[in-house]
Design a protein around this motif. Structure first.
Motif, PDB file in Angstrom:
ATOM      1  N   SER A 256       0.838  -1.205   0.000  1.00  0.00           N
ATOM      2  CA  SER A 256       0.000   0.000   0.000  1.00  0.00           C
ATOM      3  C   SER A 256       0.872   1.254   0.000  1.00  0.00           C
ATOM      4  O   SER A 256       2.050   1.203   0.333  1.00  0.00           O
ATOM      5  CB  SER A 256      -0.899   0.011   1.239  1.00  0.00           C
ATOM      6  OG  SER A 256      -0.104   0.111   2.400  1.00  0.00           O
ATOM      7  N   GLN A 258       1.923   3.922   1.910  1.00  0.00           N
ATOM      8  CA  GLN A 258       1.805   3.941   3.366  1.00  0.00           C
ATOM      9  C   GLN A 258       1.621   5.314   3.972  1.00  0.00           C
ATOM     10  O   GLN A 258       0.721   5.533   4.758  1.00  0.00           O
ATOM     11  CB  GLN A 258       3.059   3.335   3.989  1.00  0.00           C
ATOM     12  CG  GLN A 258       3.094   1.841   3.849  1.00  0.00           C
ATOM     13  CD  GLN A 258       4.421   1.296   4.300  1.00  0.00           C
ATOM     14  OE1 GLN A 258       5.415   2.007   4.348  1.00  0.00           O
ATOM     15  NE2 GLN A 258       4.438   0.025   4.629  1.00  0.00           N
ATOM     16  N   PRO A 268       4.233   1.581  -2.482  1.00  0.00           N
ATOM     17  CA  PRO A 268       3.970   0.140  -2.377  1.00  0.00           C
ATOM     18  C   PRO A 268       5.168  -0.670  -2.875  1.00  0.00           C
ATOM     19  O   PRO A 268       5.879  -0.215  -3.769  1.00  0.00           O
ATOM     20  CB  PRO A 268       2.779  -0.072  -3.309  1.00  0.00           C
ATOM     21  CG  PRO A 268       2.178   1.270  -3.513  1.00  0.00           C
ATOM     22  CD  PRO A 268       3.275   2.263  -3.360  1.00  0.00           C
ATOM     23  N   GLU A 273       0.972  -1.853  -8.046  1.00  0.00           N
ATOM     24  CA  GLU A 273       0.479  -0.847  -7.105  1.00  0.00           C
ATOM     25  C   GLU A 273       1.332   0.415  -7.161  1.00  0.00           C
ATOM     26  O   GLU A 273       0.840   1.532  -7.096  1.00  0.00           O
ATOM     27  CB  GLU A 273       0.497  -1.413  -5.679  1.00  0.00           C
ATOM     28  CG  GLU A 273      -0.658  -2.338  -5.388  1.00  0.00           C
ATOM     29  CD  GLU A 273      -1.988  -1.618  -5.593  1.00  0.00           C
ATOM     30  OE1 GLU A 273      -2.198  -0.567  -4.977  1.00  0.00           O
ATOM     31  OE2 GLU A 273      -2.804  -2.113  -6.398  1.00  0.00           O
TER      32      GLU A 273
END
Ligand code: TXA
Ligand code: MG
Length: 319
Positions: A256, A258, A268, A273
């Motif tokens: 993700s 973050q 990520p 991603e």
């Protein structure tokens, strides 16, 4: 509402105007590829060198075949597997496409984008739409309709808003016009995915080595560039994490995005991603007010090829 704007978009294209539209990769700036004056307007709006050829977007393989002079079996196999999707095929060109879209070339780059709104537009228009990414030349490609507004504003007749782009970086450009299929630009479809369908393909040196000249113009070293000076590093962090001169773009430990605070983004650790967020993070970093950005390159591994390509073109090594 959507139907209304689709209808307008088709009318604008037929009248030689410019329509920005969403794709799964980035937003495109489209014009009728059979209309010279319309295609010239794309170059004006972008400030793009008129020697840089455009990708021609169509609704399906059947339509694509109308605009290629030859359709090798590799094209059939790849279209079947990856269209609609982030793969562009360079093929010998049919005369219907105006020379302005393919300056100085006997080839044309064709792709079927994977976005419902734009597929509906292409079906309704029932013709070829030449479209580069909808940014000013040499700038970061747009992945939202808002980015397009920021980049091009009033020079576009209509912007179709299809939400944020799923893939987030441009399509893979594969040249099928020569003796060996060659990737000119790595992108949403990987070399491995292509090789599973048609066997070994070459990788154009300029697609990985940022100092090489351009077989696919637009593949020169500094491309996709932010306005803020951008530097890259690999391995150990070359400055203190607290160095206030920099906006940091670092590689994270999970899949993700973050943290996204005023001075850093932690990206990520998965290529898809990462690509999905890359351009909006670069835009964010560009407006951070920091003197420079410092970007950590992901590992030199095949699955990171496209992301590393974009990052390398957007940055210089830290002196
Ligand atoms: O994902 C994408 O491909 C996006 C969306 C809008 O479809 N389009 C895009 O277009 O990235 P653009 O113009 O920014 O990049 C087109 C790339 C350039 O590197 C160009 O040199 C190459 O495709 N290209 C186009 N026609 C070519 C041709 N006939 N031969 C070799 N390269 C070609
Ligand atoms: Mg572009």
């Amino acid at each position: 509402m959507k139907l209304e704007s689709l209808k307008r978009a088709v009318e604008i294209l037929r009248a030689g105007g410019l329509v920005a539209f969403p794709t799964e990769t980035v937003y495109g700036l489209g014009a009728d590829a059979t209309n010279s004056a319309a295609v010239r307007r794309i170059f004006d709006a972008k400030g793009r060198p008129s020697t840089n050829p455009l990708i021609v977007h169509v609704a399906d393989e059947k339509t694509a075949r109308r605009y290629a002079a030859a359709w090798p079996s590799e094209a059939s196999g790849l279209a079947l597997r990856f269209w609609p999707g982030p793969l562009t095929l360079v093929l010998a060109k049919a005369p219907l496409i105006v020379p302005e879209a393919t300056p100085g070339r006997y080839t044309v780059a064709l792709r079927v984008p994977d976005h419902p709104l734009t597929l509906a537009l292409l079906r309704e228009f029932d013709g070829p739409v030449a479209a580069p990414s909808a940014n000013r030349s040499m700038r970061i490609s747009p992945t939202t309709a808002e980015h397009v507004r920021q980049e091009l504003g009033d020079t576009v007749d209509l912007i179709l808003d299809g939400g944020p782009c799923r893939v987030g970086i441009e399509s893979t450009v594969l040249d099928l016009s020569g003796s060996t299929p060659t990737i000119l630009r790595p992108g949403g479809i990987s070399r491995e995915q292509i090789e599973r369908i048609i066997g070994p393909v070459d990788l154009f040196a300029g697609a990985v080595c940022p100092t090489d000249a351009a077989a696919s113009p637009g593949q020169h070293p500094i491309h996709y560039a932010p306005r803020t000076p951008a530097y890259r590093f690999e391995g150990e962090m070359p400055v203190s994490e607290k160095d206030e001169r920099f906006y940091f773009i670092l590689l994270g430990k999970d899949d993700s995005l973050q943290r996204f605070s005023l001075d850093r983004a932690v990206m990520p650790n998965m290529p898809d991603e990462y690509a999905h967020h890359l351009y909006s993070v670069l835009r964010e970093a560009d407006t951070s007010g920091k003197a420079a950005m410092l970007i950590e390159l992901p590992p030199d591994e095949p699955q990171w090829l496209a992301v590393r390509d974009r990052l390398t073109r957007a940055t210089r090594p830290l002196p």
